[in-house]
Design an enzyme around this catalytic site. Structure first.
Site, short mmCIF file in Angstrom:
data_model
loop_
_atom_site.label_atom_id
_atom_site.label_comp_id
_atom_site.label_asym_id
_atom_site.label_seq_id
_atom_site.Cartn_x
_atom_site.Cartn_y
_atom_site.Cartn_z
N TRP A 85 -3.99 5.47 -4.66
CA TRP A 85 -3.39 6.60 -3.83
C TRP A 85 -2.37 7.56 -4.71
O TRP A 85 -1.88 6.83 -5.34
CB TRP A 85 -2.57 5.91 -2.82
CG TRP A 85 -3.33 5.41 -1.39
CD1 TRP A 85 -3.26 3.98 -1.15
CD2 TRP A 85 -4.11 6.01 -0.68
NE1 TRP A 85 -4.31 3.88 -0.18
CE2 TRP A 85 -4.65 5.27 0.07
CE3 TRP A 85 -4.63 7.52 -0.56
CZ2 TRP A 85 -5.44 5.48 1.23
CZ3 TRP A 85 -5.54 7.59 0.45
CH2 TRP A 85 -5.90 6.89 1.27
N THR A 124 0.79 -1.27 0.07
CA THR A 124 -0.08 0.14 -0.04
C THR A 124 0.91 1.21 0.06
O THR A 124 1.71 1.17 0.60
CB THR A 124 -0.93 0.19 1.27
OG1 THR A 124 -1.70 1.09 1.11
CG2 THR A 124 -0.26 -0.11 2.46
N LYS A 129 -6.88 10.32 -2.69
CA LYS A 129 -7.24 9.14 -3.23
C LYS A 129 -8.01 9.26 -4.53
O LYS A 129 -9.15 10.04 -4.47
CB LYS A 129 -8.10 8.29 -2.34
CG LYS A 129 -7.98 6.85 -2.54
CD LYS A 129 -8.32 6.05 -1.29
CE LYS A 129 -7.94 4.65 -1.27
NZ LYS A 129 -8.47 3.71 -0.48
N GLU A 142 -4.18 -2.69 5.70
CA GLU A 142 -3.66 -3.03 6.88
C GLU A 142 -4.39 -3.89 7.59
O GLU A 142 -4.30 -4.42 8.68
CB GLU A 142 -3.08 -1.73 7.62
CG GLU A 142 -1.76 -0.97 6.93
CD GLU A 142 -2.13 -0.04 6.03
OE1 GLU A 142 -3.27 0.00 5.58
OE2 GLU A 142 -1.12 0.82 5.90
P1 AMP Z 1 -6.42 1.28 1.08
O1 AMP Z 1 -5.57 0.70 2.14
O2 AMP Z 1 -6.05 1.59 -0.15
O3 AMP Z 1 -7.78 0.45 1.10
O4 AMP Z 1 -6.99 2.60 1.66
C1 AMP Z 1 -7.67 2.73 3.12
C2 AMP Z 1 -7.95 4.28 3.33
O5 AMP Z 1 -9.01 4.42 2.25
C3 AMP Z 1 -8.51 4.41 4.56
O6 AMP Z 1 -7.40 4.88 5.49
C4 AMP Z 1 -9.31 5.85 4.35
O7 AMP Z 1 -8.64 7.08 4.33
C5 AMP Z 1 -9.92 5.50 3.03
N1 AMP Z 1 -11.09 4.82 3.05
C6 AMP Z 1 -11.65 3.57 2.87
N2 AMP Z 1 -12.94 3.45 2.90
C7 AMP Z 1 -13.55 4.80 3.30
C8 AMP Z 1 -14.60 5.17 3.35
N3 AMP Z 1 -15.78 4.48 3.34
N4 AMP Z 1 -14.91 6.50 3.51
C9 AMP Z 1 -13.71 7.30 3.46
N5 AMP Z 1 -12.56 7.00 3.33
C10 AMP Z 1 -12.12 5.62 3.31
#
Ligand code: AMP
Length: 544
Positions: free
Chosen positions: A444, A184, A439, A328
């Protein structure tokens, strides 16, 4: 007093053997890169998984070795998940949307022994080939008839499987041994690896299955739009066979029209993905005047789902489950199914609740804390950094002590970098992101990395990259620059020139704005919050 119970290690392969024996109706339907639709039952997948494990053994894959994939959602990718898990190897799913530089970093950091890829990625592999680890085996995930012309020494997936037995003596493995590796993006620098165990993966499948029963039940047909290279498709390749739901795999075609067609012909009940893909489906539903007829539930996460997007699908009789999670966390942390005590709320009140990020799934604890690390009350008002712990949460990053040290608080909770409140009845509300990341379409972009690259330009005195809301991609980056000489500022093209060596094209800022000075916080850091407020309502030059 010691209990008197058997203790058998939890193994991922047992999910598939269970599905093969007990869910005869469960199938995997895949849109293939070869252009057609392929179907196999879980029983057939289990047999082919055994053949694949023999084939991987023949390629020299041993317990603990990493087998990388560059592939869409499909049955061969699914077989790779299980063959590696069953034999005690590690499936390293690579996100093809990373820049070449980052991809090479993670392939080498993971010391991948084999790389299996869909035909789409042949040009990419050819471009990377000079920098791949010595002796790495390259397997094209196709049959002999579709093998690509290439100067590289490519192995053919179906040829590899062909003559092997359809059963395998699956070893008893330590349940804490590694099974999956997913990188990630960090706020800066290279991606960081989350290394899942047999145990965490099985537990995650169970936790998710009990949390989202409207999608995950026997006989259901689920379409994971979320890629298998993105945190294991949020665990669906494990949860669906566990409960006897079928997987409808969309391959490379993720546009609204293709998804609508597939959902209709395959009578999909539930689909999981990021908001951006649901915007595409929404446009298609508007164009056709009908939703896919069997669609009953959408799980949306990865970025915040707008209330208005949720209202649209609910208005079309699709239950929307707004979930939050992270790589994570394997990744699901919360689910948005409302409790039955809320049945009597008005539609509007229900929408307000659904726009929040839901309640924790079993097995994941949540806390919010202030800057000094003190826990804050779950009263829906206090806002702090969200921390998590549980058996499906990483305890460190793979071979990265520095990142690992920074990721946990004094009590051992994982710091998410999300800023949130939690209500007394457990609803999470994400308010902001403390981590300096943007995002876009579920992927990312590191603002710090872009800033560092731009700072290397002689005409840039200072700069900051911030997110601007975007109707399709959720967020897009713009760069705000303090020029050395206001009469002779750099151009956006100049900055792109510096950045495009290191990042993917879609990660480049959409626009550049000049500013005299950057706003600072009390501690002298650039205040991104103030900048975002200053650019509130900013119109991006052209919607992507
Ligand atoms: P990832 O590791 O790429 O799945 O990204 C995780 C991150 O995405 C989280 O720490 C949040 O910052 C963002 N995220 C995931 N789901 C949501 C959601 N439903 N609403 C707002 N942010 C989210």
């Amino acid at each position: 007093m010691q209990a008197m119970m058997m203790n058998m290690p939890l193994r991922v392969i047992d999910i598939l053997s269970h599905a093969a024996a007990n869910h005869p109706g469960g199938e995997i339907v895949s849109v293939r890169c070869e252009g057609d639709i392929h179907r196999e039952t879980y029983a057939q997948a289990f047999e082919r998984t055994a053949q694949l494990a023999h084939a991987l053994k023949g390629l020299g894959v041993d317990e603990g070795d990493r087998v990388a994939t560059l592939a869409w959602n499909g049955y061969r990718h699914f077989e790779l998940y299980y063959a590696t898990a069953g034999m005690g190897a590690v499936c390293h799913t690579i996100n093809p949307r990373l820049s070449a530089e980052q991809m090479l970093y993670i392939i080498n950091h993971a010391s991948d022994k084999v790389l299996c890829f869909d035909l789409t990625f042949v040009p990419l592999i050819e471009a990377l080939s000079d920098h791949l680890p010595d002796g790495m085996k390259l397997v094209a995930m196709t049959d002999r008839a579709h093998m690509p012309e290439s100067a590289l020494d490519l192995l053919c997936y179906e040829d590899l499987l062909a003559d092997h037995p359809q059963s395998y003596d699956w070893p008893i493995l330590d349940e804490d041994s590694a099974v999956g590796l997913c990188y990630t993006s960090g706020t800066t620098g290279n991606p960081k690896g989350a290394l899942y165990s047999q145990r965490s993966t099985v537990l995650h499948a169970l936790f998710v299955t009990v949390s989202v029963p409207r999608s995950l039940h026997e006989g259901s047909r689920i379409l994971p739009v979320v890629p298998m290279f993105h945190v294991n498709s949020w665990g669906l390749p494990y949860a669906a066979p566990l409960i006897g739901a079928s997987l409808i795999m969309p391959g490379a075609k993720l546009d609204g029209a293709s998804l609508h067609d597939l959902m209709q012909t395959e009578q999909v009940n539930a689909a999981w993905g990021v908001p951006t893909v649901w915007m595409g489906l929404r446009a298609e539903i508007d164009a056709r005047g009908a939703k896919p007829s069997a669609l009953d539930q959408m799980v949306v996460g990865g970025s915040a789902a707008a209330r208005e997007l949720i209202a649209y699908f609910e208005g079309h009789d699709v239950d929307v489950c707004h979930a939050w999670g992270m790589t994570e966390l394997s990744p699901v942390g919360t689910h948005g199914q409302l409790p039955s005590t809320m049945n009597d709320l008005s539609d509007d009140e229900k929408l307000d609740m659904k726009a929040l990020q839901g309640r924790r799934i079993f097995g994941v604890d949540l806390k919010i804390s202030d800057e000094e690390g003190a826990s804050l009350p779950h009263d829906g008002k206090a806002i702090g950094e969200l921390h998590v712990r549980g058996n499906t949460v990483i305890s460190g990053y793979f071979n990265n002590p520095e990142a690992s040290d920074a990721a946990f608080d004094a009590e051992g909770w994982f710091a998410t970098g999300d800023v949130a409140s939690i209500s007394a009845d457990g609803f999470l509300s994400i308010q902001d992101r403390a981590k300096d990341l943007i995002k876009s379409g579920g992927e990312w972009i590191s603002s710090i990395d872009l800033e560092n690259m731009a700072m290397a330009h002689p005409k840039v005195a200072n700069c900051a990259v911030i997110a601007i809301p975007h109707p399709k991609w959720d967020e897009r980056p713009i760069i705000v620059v303090v020029p050395n000489d206001p009469q002779d500022p750099p151009s956006l093209g100049d900055l792109h020139g510096l950045m495009s060596e290191h990042v993917a094209k879609w990660q480049l800022p959409d626009a550049m704005e000049l500013i005299e000075d950057l706003p600072l916080t009390a501690t002298g850091k650039v205040s991104k919050l103030t900048l975002r407020q200053k650019f509130d309502g900013y119109v991006l030059p052209d919607a992507h």
